[in-house]
Design a protein around this motif. Structure first.
Motif, short mmCIF file in Angstrom:
data_model
loop_
_atom_site.label_atom_id
_atom_site.label_comp_id
_atom_site.label_asym_id
_atom_site.label_seq_id
_atom_site.Cartn_x
_atom_site.Cartn_y
_atom_site.Cartn_z
N GLY A 1 6.07 -4.23 15.61
CA GLY A 1 5.24 -5.43 15.51
C GLY A 1 3.83 -5.14 15.01
N PHE A 2 2.93 -6.06 15.28
CA PHE A 2 1.66 -6.09 14.56
C PHE A 2 0.45 -5.63 15.37
N ASN A 3 0.64 -5.27 16.61
CA ASN A 3 -0.52 -4.90 17.42
C ASN A 3 -1.27 -3.74 16.76
N ARG A 4 -2.56 -3.91 16.58
CA ARG A 4 -3.39 -2.91 15.89
C ARG A 4 -3.37 -1.56 16.62
N ASP A 5 -3.43 -1.60 17.94
CA ASP A 5 -3.44 -0.33 18.70
C ASP A 5 -2.11 0.39 18.56
N VAL A 6 -1.04 -0.41 18.54
CA VAL A 6 0.28 0.20 18.38
C VAL A 6 0.34 0.89 17.02
N MET A 7 -0.12 0.19 15.99
CA MET A 7 -0.13 0.76 14.64
C MET A 7 -0.96 2.04 14.59
N ASP A 8 -2.18 1.97 15.08
CA ASP A 8 -3.08 3.13 14.97
C ASP A 8 -2.57 4.31 15.78
N THR A 9 -2.04 4.01 16.95
CA THR A 9 -1.64 5.10 17.84
C THR A 9 -0.39 5.81 17.32
N ILE A 10 0.61 5.02 16.93
CA ILE A 10 1.84 5.69 16.45
C ILE A 10 1.56 6.39 15.13
N THR A 11 0.70 5.81 14.31
CA THR A 11 0.33 6.48 13.06
C THR A 11 -0.32 7.82 13.36
N LEU B 1 12.83 -9.60 2.53
CA LEU B 1 12.79 -9.78 3.99
C LEU B 1 11.81 -8.82 4.64
N SER B 2 11.75 -7.60 4.11
CA SER B 2 10.81 -6.62 4.66
C SER B 2 9.37 -7.10 4.47
N ARG B 3 9.11 -7.71 3.33
CA ARG B 3 7.77 -8.27 3.09
C ARG B 3 7.48 -9.38 4.10
N LEU B 4 8.42 -10.29 4.28
CA LEU B 4 8.20 -11.40 5.22
C LEU B 4 8.01 -10.86 6.63
N ALA B 5 8.85 -9.91 7.00
CA ALA B 5 8.78 -9.39 8.37
C ALA B 5 7.47 -8.66 8.62
N GLN B 6 6.81 -8.24 7.53
CA GLN B 6 5.50 -7.60 7.67
C GLN B 6 4.36 -8.58 7.39
N ALA B 7 4.71 -9.86 7.34
CA ALA B 7 3.72 -10.91 7.08
C ALA B 7 3.01 -10.72 5.75
N LYS B 8 3.72 -10.16 4.79
CA LYS B 8 3.15 -10.05 3.44
C LYS B 8 3.62 -11.27 2.66
N PHE B 9 2.78 -12.31 2.67
CA PHE B 9 3.20 -13.58 2.10
C PHE B 9 2.62 -13.83 0.72
N SER B 10 1.89 -12.87 0.18
CA SER B 10 1.26 -13.13 -1.12
C SER B 10 2.32 -13.28 -2.20
N THR B 11 1.91 -13.93 -3.28
CA THR B 11 2.83 -14.17 -4.39
C THR B 11 3.01 -12.88 -5.17
N VAL B 12 4.26 -12.54 -5.45
CA VAL B 12 4.52 -11.30 -6.18
C VAL B 12 5.58 -11.54 -7.24
N SER B 13 5.59 -10.62 -8.17
CA SER B 13 6.63 -10.62 -9.19
C SER B 13 6.72 -9.19 -9.73
N TYR B 14 7.78 -8.54 -9.46
CA TYR B 14 7.87 -7.15 -9.93
C TYR B 14 9.31 -6.69 -10.07
N VAL B 15 9.42 -5.59 -10.82
CA VAL B 15 10.69 -4.89 -10.98
C VAL B 15 10.60 -3.60 -10.18
N VAL C 1 6.81 -13.43 13.12
CA VAL C 1 5.55 -12.83 12.68
C VAL C 1 4.38 -13.76 12.99
N PRO C 2 3.21 -13.16 13.21
CA PRO C 2 2.01 -14.01 13.39
C PRO C 2 1.67 -14.69 12.07
N GLN C 3 0.95 -15.75 12.12
CA GLN C 3 0.49 -16.49 10.94
C GLN C 3 1.63 -16.89 10.01
N ALA C 4 2.76 -17.16 10.61
CA ALA C 4 3.89 -17.55 9.77
C ALA C 4 3.60 -18.85 9.05
#
Ligand SMILES: *[C@@H]1O[C@H](CO)[C@@H](O)[C@H](O)[C@H]1NC(C)=O
Ligand SMILES: *[C@@H]1O[C@H](CO)[C@@H](O)[C@H](O)[C@H]1NC(C)=O
Ligand SMILES: *[C@@H]1O[C@H](CO)[C@@H](O)[C@H](O)[C@H]1NC(C)=O
Ligand SMILES: *[C@@H]1O[C@H](CO)[C@@H](O)[C@H](O)[C@H]1NC(C)=O
Ligand SMILES: *[C@@H]1O[C@H](CO)[C@@H](O)[C@H](O)[C@H]1NC(C)=O
Ligand SMILES: *[C@@H]1O[C@H](CO)[C@@H](O)[C@H](O)[C@H]1NC(C)=O
Ligand SMILES: *[C@@H]1O[C@H](CO)[C@@H](O)[C@H](O)[C@H]1NC(C)=O
Ligand SMILES: *[C@@H]1O[C@H](CO)[C@@H](O)[C@H](O)[C@H]1NC(C)=O
Ligand SMILES: *[C@@H]1O[C@H](CO)[C@@H](O)[C@H](O)[C@H]1NC(C)=O
Ligand SMILES: *[C@@H]1O[C@H](CO)[C@@H](O)[C@H](O)[C@H]1NC(C)=O
Ligand SMILES: *[C@@H]1O[C@H](CO)[C@@H](O)[C@H](O)[C@H]1NC(C)=O
Ligand SMILES: *[C@@H]1O[C@H](CO)[C@@H](O)[C@H](O)[C@H]1NC(C)=O
Length: 836
Positions: A501-511, A138-152, A30-33
């Motif tokens: 992956g994370f390319n913005r155009d890929v995200m926008d286009t497939i969405t 792992l899904s969070r990490l793979a999406q570069a979601k690195f913020s601190t969390v705590s949940y059920v 992931v970018p910004q790892a």
């Protein structure tokens, strides 16, 4: 260091084939790892039994973190290396670390995830829950979601299964991705690698059961050799917390067991099932249960003995109860020989008619599995009225990930929005909020169990479903079965990041493509609630509106020369609207309050009926078919804008399918419009239907070795006619003078690609070859094939940017092969921006 890790793992990623087998579990760097500062330095998995999902969770965390960060963590290795990722069940966690207050909030299969302290803590209510938590992390990490969390996180419903419609010979009913991963030549496979991989994929989206064989079940599954095989399959799936289930044939005691009867109230039959069930549980102690299709489409069932469907279901319930198993009993019971002459006959009434008097008569471990709509996985249906009819019975919803009526993975149709409409629909039982999702979870009517089943039908194809983009449906199914409140577009976004992956155009286009895809398909197939208009008697794929009527299957449109639609009102029709609670019935009973998109589902109207939009019904048909097909053309250009932004392998694979869809959407558009124009004789206000100025009809060309051929159904050929070679060994030639103005055109050839031959074609202008191709789509696409010239085999190939001079001689040479007589419908010369 992180830079080095990233660099190395990027190299590794480049070396890994993007054949789709890793689906959304690619664990790509992931970018910004480096934002993820406090890398845990070890993994503590609180169970070392290899079949434990907790053990699997440890392995998965190790594997995922290696892929994402290029860092190899030890599992329990240097057991005091901190910070660590700790994963285990509540019990194991307490034993190792003492108190765990969050346990109170956990329900079965639920998990707690916290990245707040020094350690990452993942605790499951059970072992499966621990694995789900690891996948979530792992899904969070793979999406570069690195913020601190705590949940059920807890599941919406306990049953979250998939159904495979695999046959013992290895074929799959309504499967479009190659043969079965479970069966081959009449037996359970010996190599279970792929089965384990499938279980892993399903565990990552929190699916906890797979029914592995066709609901049209074959008794040979119960041979002792195959029962041993079931044990092997369950062993392969167990480390992922996925339980095995099987479909049963109701007549087995007689056809397989040699009894004289299969009467569910006969004690000998009961004893036989108890014995078989014990034998299976000996091999599969944690079997999830049975799925039964009885008295449906020719399958045997209790009605043969004048017993009720509940008698039938409870027989299996008695057998599985001692083992904790459950019985999914399908509500898809209807008579497929009903008489269309009777205006009041209606297959959509069948489920409620069969089941309403049985409410409360099913054992507690029976779950009635209800298709989302009253007919059969159509592109648009109202929610099944059975959901609010059964109040003292456990229920589950049946969805389809395999796109049986929805383009068979050769058309992009993102289904989450369709499912959401049904799940969020309020049945208003007793005038109280009664969303379908809360009925099937058991909440609304206080039932102990309930949930979700989806027909998935993955095969041996590396892509799992035959199409990379179709995998968003499998992903969304799992996410929504866990949490139906999830938003379709957000779920899609996660899937895109994980898959591409994370390319913005890929995200926008497939969405954008995906969110437009269901409305587009509905527009160019069957709109206004008229179902899909696929050929229901043959492949369920291409257009054939006439196939809906004139037979006993009851998917009628009742279209005649001036009117169309099913009158399902109480006042004058089949009474189906009256099967809903009064508040809902009132909406559907009245044509003015029925939404346009269900108009023809509930009402029989003249083609000139005005919709809420102000258009007539027939003009809406024409317009929608043009709009839907136009949208499908844009998908190709959108996808092409991603060239170089995703790997070449998947880029080419998807481009091929989008190009196919664009062509086939035009087949749909013209076919449906020609059919209803022919029937109603009401012209298209925009003068498009039947008017194709850019085409040269093959039958109007000078033919040698070719002859004209009247295509059936007629509307699946432009001008109703195509050409075929005069024999299966004669090379055909068709020529014409080009009379279009000189310029640059896209030249498209519409032809038919049949199974049973690979014809070869060459297209030329003044003996300059423009293109050559082979009729071999049956090897590339995976949709149900056809041996005829029809709406399934009709397809298009396009050659772009061809220089054309007025007066050029256009020539097509077709070389037949096998039963494929090199059929051609027409050639289009398309100026920029025109789709015809
Ligand atoms: C890791 O250690 C814990 C106790 O600290 C133990 O329960 C568990 O079985 C070990 N796991 C593995 C995979 O060895
Ligand atoms: C470890 O996993 C096995 C297999 O799933 C299970 O039987 C056992 O109870 C588990 N032990 C702990 C401490 O969780
Ligand atoms: C059941 O499976 C066996 C073994 O593959 C096959 O020979 C038989 O034809 C199947 N029966 C049905 C009804 O499909
Ligand atoms: C089992 O199947 C996997 C995946 O399909 C394959 O890679 C492997 O070679 C097979 N193993 C054997 C022993 O055939
Ligand atoms: C099932 O029936 C067979 C044959 O009748 C018998 O040998 C076997 O012991 C029975 N098995 C169980 C588990 O009851
Ligand atoms: C079922 O009931 C019908 C009419 O009630 C009767 O004609 C038929 O013989 C019965 N069938 C059996 C198998 O009992
Ligand atoms: C359908 O019903 C009509 C009218 O009752 C009757 O004439 C016709 O024979 C029936 N068709 C079939 C296939 O039973
Ligand atoms: C009422 O039903 C009859 C058939 O019984 C049908 O011919 C007629 O069109 C229906 N009327 C309306 C207003 O839909
Ligand atoms: C529908 O069309 C028929 C035949 O043209 C006509 O008799 C009838 O009045 C029309 N019904 C409505 C509601 O417009
Ligand atoms: C093309 O035009 C020429 C000259 O007008 C004519 O002789 C020839 O027959 C035409 N060919 C075709 C295939 O129509
Ligand atoms: C997957 O299936 C498609 C057809 O659906 C085919 O073109 C492709 O070759 C298959 N790939 C593999 C690896 O089986
Ligand atoms: C042509 O058709 C005949 C008769 O249907 C068949 O026997 C023959 O094998 C076919 N030839 C080819 C080349 O497919």
């Amino acid at each position: 260091m992180i830079f080095v890790y990233l660099f190395l793992s990027l190299l590794a990623a480049v070396a890994t084939a993007e054949d789709g087998s890793r689906a959304w579990l690619r664990y790509a760097p992931v970018p910004q790892a480096d934002n993820y500062r406090s890398h845990p330095s070890s993994i503590i998995a609180l169970n070392s039994t290899k079949s434990s999902p907790v053990y699997t969770a440890g392995q998965e965390l190790q594997h995922g973190i290696k892929g994402i960060f290029g860092k190899q963590l030890g599992i329990n290795g240097t057991s005091n290396s901190r910070p660590a990722i700790i994963v285990g069940t509540v019990d194991a966690y307490r034993k190792a670390y003492g108190n765990f207050d969050e346990a109170d909030g956990l329900e079965e299969d639920g998990f707690f995830l916290s990245t707040e302290g020094d350690n990452v803590v993942i605790v499951g209510q059970n072992e499966r829950g621990a694995l789900y938590g690891a996948f979530d992390y792992l899904s969070r990490l793979a999406q570069a979601k690195f913020s601190t969390v705590s949940y059920v996180s807890n599941p919406h419903a306990p049953i979250r299964w998939v159904n495979q419609w695999d046959n013992m010979d290895g074929s799959i009913e309504r499967g479009y991705a190659g043969p079965s991963i479970f069966f081959q030549n009449g037996f359970v496979v010996t190599n279970t690698t792929r089965v384990a991989e499938y279980a892993r994929l399903l565990a990552s989206i929190r699916i906890n059961g797979i029914v592995i064989n066709n609901v049209n079940a074959n008794v040979t599954l119960l041979s002792s050799r195959n029962m041993d095989g079931l044990g092997r399959l369950a062993d392969a799936m167990r480390p992922y917390g996925v339980q095995l289930g099987i479909s049963l044939n109701f007549a087995s005691p007689q056809t397989f067991g040699g009894l004289s009867t299969f009467d569910p109230l006969d004690p000998a039959v009961d004893a036989w099932w108890a014995n078989i069930t014990d034998q299976i549980y000996t091999r599969v102690p944690d079997m999830a249960g049975y799925l039964v299709k009885a008295n449906s489409e020719g399958q045997p069932g209790p009605l043969t003995y004048n017993r009720t469907l509940a008698d039938g279901a409870n027989m299996f319930a008695r057998a599985t109860k001692p083992h904790g198993g459950i019985v999914m009993f399908r509500a898809f019971v209807y008579d497929n020989h009903i008489n269309e002459t009777n205006w009041k006959n209606d297959r959509a009434n069948a489920a409620v008619d069969f089941f309403k008097d049985l409410d409360g008569k099913f054992d507690d471990n029976v779950v009635v599995q209800i298709k989302y709509g009253p007919i059969d996985f159509q592109v648009r249906e109202p929610a099944s009225p059975l959901f609010s009819t059964l109040r003292k019975t456990n229920t589950a919803i049946e969805l389809q990930v395999t796109q049986e009526y929805l383009g068979q993975q050769c058309h992009l149709v993102y289904l989450a929005p369709l499912w959401k409409e049904i799940l969020e629909f309020d049945m208003k039982a007793d005038d109280r909020p009664s969303k379908v999702k809360d009925i099937i979870s058991g909440e609304r009517f206080s039932r102990p169990i309930g949930g979700f089943a989806a027909v998935v039908n993955v095969g041996t194809n590396a892509t799992w479903l035959g199409s990379h983009l179709a995998m968003s449906n499998l992903y969304a199914y799992g996410i929504m079965a866990w949490d139906p409140a999830a938003q379709s577009e957000e779920v899609l976004g996660s899937w895109i990041r994980l898959t591409f992956g994370f390319n913005r155009d890929v995200m926008d286009t497939i969405t954008d493509m995906s969110m437009k895809s269901w409305p587009a398909y509905e527009n160019y197939s069957g709109n206004l609630g008229i179902q899909t208009l696929t050929d229901i008697l043959y492949t369920h794929f291409g257009p054939n509106p006439a196939s809906q009527d004139g037979n006993g299957w009851g998917q009628w449109t009742r279209a005649d020369s001036f009117s169309i639609g099913m009158d399902r009102t109480v006042k004058n029709g089949t009474g189906n609207a009256g099967q809903y609670s009064p508040a809902v019935a009132q909406v559907y009973e009245n044509i003015n309050t029925t939404p346009d998109n269900l108009l023809l589902w509930f009402h029989h109207v003249n083609y000139t009926q005005r919709l809420k939009s102000g258009k007539t019904a027939i003009q809406h048909f024409y317009d929608a078919h043009y709009e839907g097909a136009a949208t499908a053309q844009t998908f190709v250009k959108q996808w092409e804008s991603l060239q170089g932004k995703i790997d070449a392998e998947r880029y080419e694979h998807v481009l091929f399918r989008q190009t196919y869809q664009a062509g086939h959407s035009l087949v749909w558009r013209d076919s449906i419009n020609q059919f209803y124009y022919n029937l109603s004789q009401i012209p298209d206000e925009a003068k498009r239907v039947g008017n194709h100025p850019y085409r040269i009809e093959a039958e109007k060309m000078a033919l040698s070795g070719y002859r004209t051929y009247a295509v059936n159904p007629f509307h699946t050929a432009s001008g109703y006619t195509a050409i075929v070679t005069t024999s299966n060994s004669t090379v055909g030639t068709a020529t014409a003078n080009v009379t279009f103005a000189s310029g640059t055109y896209d030249v498209a050839v519409n032809y038919y690609d049949l199974i049973g031959g690979k014809a070869r074609y060459e297209l030329s202008l003044n003996n300059r070859t423009i293109g050559q191709w082979t009729g071999d789509l049956e090897d590339k696409l995976g949709h149900a094939p056809s041996i005829y010239l029809d709406g399934h085999s009709a397809t298009r190939i396009t050659f772009r940017g061809v220089e054309v001079n007025k007066g050029d001689i256009l020539k097509i040479v077709g070389k037949p092969d096998g039963i494929e007589p090199a059929p051609i419908d027409y050639i289009s010369f398309l100026p920029p921006g025109v789709a015809d």
